[in-house]
Motif scaffolding. Structure first.
Motif, PDB file in Angstrom:
ATOM      1  N   ALA A  40      -4.873  -3.672  -5.943  1.00  0.00           N
ATOM      2  CA  ALA A  40      -4.812  -2.217  -5.892  1.00  0.00           C
ATOM      3  C   ALA A  40      -6.184  -1.676  -5.508  1.00  0.00           C
ATOM      4  CB  ALA A  40      -4.383  -1.670  -7.250  1.00  0.00           C
ATOM      5  N   LYS A  43      -9.637  -2.279  -7.421  1.00  0.00           N
ATOM      6  CA  LYS A  43      -9.410  -3.302  -8.442  1.00  0.00           C
ATOM      7  C   LYS A  43      -9.512  -4.700  -7.844  1.00  0.00           C
ATOM      8  CE  LYS A  43      -6.533  -0.561 -11.541  1.00  0.00           C
ATOM      9  NZ  LYS A  43      -5.275  -0.540 -12.349  1.00  0.00           N
ATOM     10  N   SER A  62       2.579  -8.149 -16.913  1.00  0.00           N
ATOM     11  CA  SER A  62       2.880  -6.800 -16.428  1.00  0.00           C
ATOM     12  C   SER A  62       4.148  -6.737 -15.581  1.00  0.00           C
ATOM     13  CB  SER A  62       1.701  -6.256 -15.627  1.00  0.00           C
ATOM     14  OG  SER A  62       1.414  -7.098 -14.528  1.00  0.00           O
ATOM     15  N   LYS A  86       7.172   0.477 -10.742  1.00  0.00           N
ATOM     16  CA  LYS A  86       6.379   1.531 -11.364  1.00  0.00           C
ATOM     17  C   LYS A  86       5.240   1.919 -10.420  1.00  0.00           C
ATOM     18  CE  LYS A  86       7.133  -0.645 -15.886  1.00  0.00           C
ATOM     19  NZ  LYS A  86       6.478  -1.226 -17.081  1.00  0.00           N
ATOM     20  N   GLU A  87       4.680   3.092 -10.629  1.00  0.00           N
ATOM     21  CA  GLU A  87       3.581   3.537  -9.786  1.00  0.00           C
ATOM     22  C   GLU A  87       2.410   2.562  -9.870  1.00  0.00           C
ATOM     23  OE1 GLU A  87       4.424   8.355  -9.600  1.00  0.00           O
ATOM     24  OE2 GLU A  87       2.629   7.595 -10.591  1.00  0.00           O
ATOM     25  N   GLU A  88       2.223   1.941 -11.015  1.00  0.00           N
ATOM     26  CA  GLU A  88       1.109   1.004 -11.165  1.00  0.00           C
ATOM     27  C   GLU A  88       1.333  -0.314 -10.424  1.00  0.00           C
ATOM     28  OE1 GLU A  88       2.725   2.634 -13.613  1.00  0.00           O
ATOM     29  OE2 GLU A  88       2.959   1.351 -15.403  1.00  0.00           O
ATOM     30  N   ASP A  89       2.504  -0.504  -9.842  1.00  0.00           N
ATOM     31  CA  ASP A  89       2.742  -1.675  -8.996  1.00  0.00           C
ATOM     32  C   ASP A  89       2.228  -1.459  -7.571  1.00  0.00           C
ATOM     33  OD1 ASP A  89       5.914  -1.966 -10.612  1.00  0.00           O
ATOM     34  OD2 ASP A  89       4.131  -3.209 -10.978  1.00  0.00           O
ATOM     35  N   THR A  90       1.792  -0.258  -7.271  1.00  0.00           N
ATOM     36  CA  THR A  90       1.263   0.039  -5.947  1.00  0.00           C
ATOM     37  C   THR A  90       0.042  -0.828  -5.653  1.00  0.00           C
ATOM     38  OG1 THR A  90       2.053   2.319  -5.964  1.00  0.00           O
ATOM     39  CG2 THR A  90       0.192   1.823  -4.520  1.00  0.00           C
ATOM     40  N   ALA A  91       0.097  -1.560  -4.531  1.00  0.00           N
ATOM     41  CA  ALA A  91      -0.972  -2.488  -4.172  1.00  0.00           C
ATOM     42  C   ALA A  91      -0.628  -3.129  -2.839  1.00  0.00           C
ATOM     43  CB  ALA A  91      -1.134  -3.578  -5.235  1.00  0.00           C
ATOM     44  N   THR A 110       3.982   0.699  -1.929  1.00  0.00           N
ATOM     45  CA  THR A 110       3.612   1.983  -2.521  1.00  0.00           C
ATOM     46  C   THR A 110       4.782   2.511  -3.320  1.00  0.00           C
ATOM     47  OG1 THR A 110       2.123   2.469  -0.664  1.00  0.00           O
ATOM     48  CG2 THR A 110       2.781   4.311  -2.071  1.00  0.00           C
ATOM     49  N   SER A 112       5.935   5.679  -5.348  1.00  0.00           N
ATOM     50  CA  SER A 112       5.562   7.069  -5.542  1.00  0.00           C
ATOM     51  C   SER A 112       6.784   7.957  -5.396  1.00  0.00           C
ATOM     52  CB  SER A 112       4.504   7.488  -4.518  1.00  0.00           C
ATOM     53  OG  SER A 112       4.211   8.870  -4.619  1.00  0.00           O
TER      54      SER A 112
END
Length: 113
Positions: A40, A43, A62, A86-91, A110, A112
């Protein structure tokens, strides 16, 4: 020389699904442990999932219960089925031959609304 080509990334809403593919060429595929990693923005690259030559899998906490990694040795391809995104899977998601220097070019995922 091994070439890895990922595909299947894109834009999806939270709760949606995507299936990533990684096609390998140039070397014996079936004996290799393969991994999916992601990075991401801002990160470090992190391990998402591994699959052994025999099909055994291991997942990051996760993504456990949401992602499934599989392989088709006849097609020299590994897959990452991603559900309940989930949005936190964006990478950017990368395919990797474990214990080697071979990486794919990455595919953007992405999540979103």
């Amino acid at each position: 020389q091994v070439q890895l080509v990922e595909s299947g990334g894109g834009l999806v809403q939270p709760g949606g699904s995507l299936r990533l593919s990684c096609a390998a060429s140039g070397s014996t595929f079936s004996g290799n442990v393969m991994g999916w990693y992601r990075q991401a923005p801002g990160k470090q690259r992190e391990l998402v999932a591994l699959i052994t030559s025999g099909g055994g899998t291991n997942y990051a906490d996760s993504v456990k219960g949401r992602f499934t990694m599989s392989r088709d040795n006849a097609k020299s391809t590994v897959y990452l089925q991603m559900n309940s995104l989930k949005e936190e899977d964006t990478a950017v998601y990368y395919c990797h031959v474990q214990f080697s220097t071979y990486w794919g070019q990455g595919t953007q995922v992405t999540v979103s609304s």
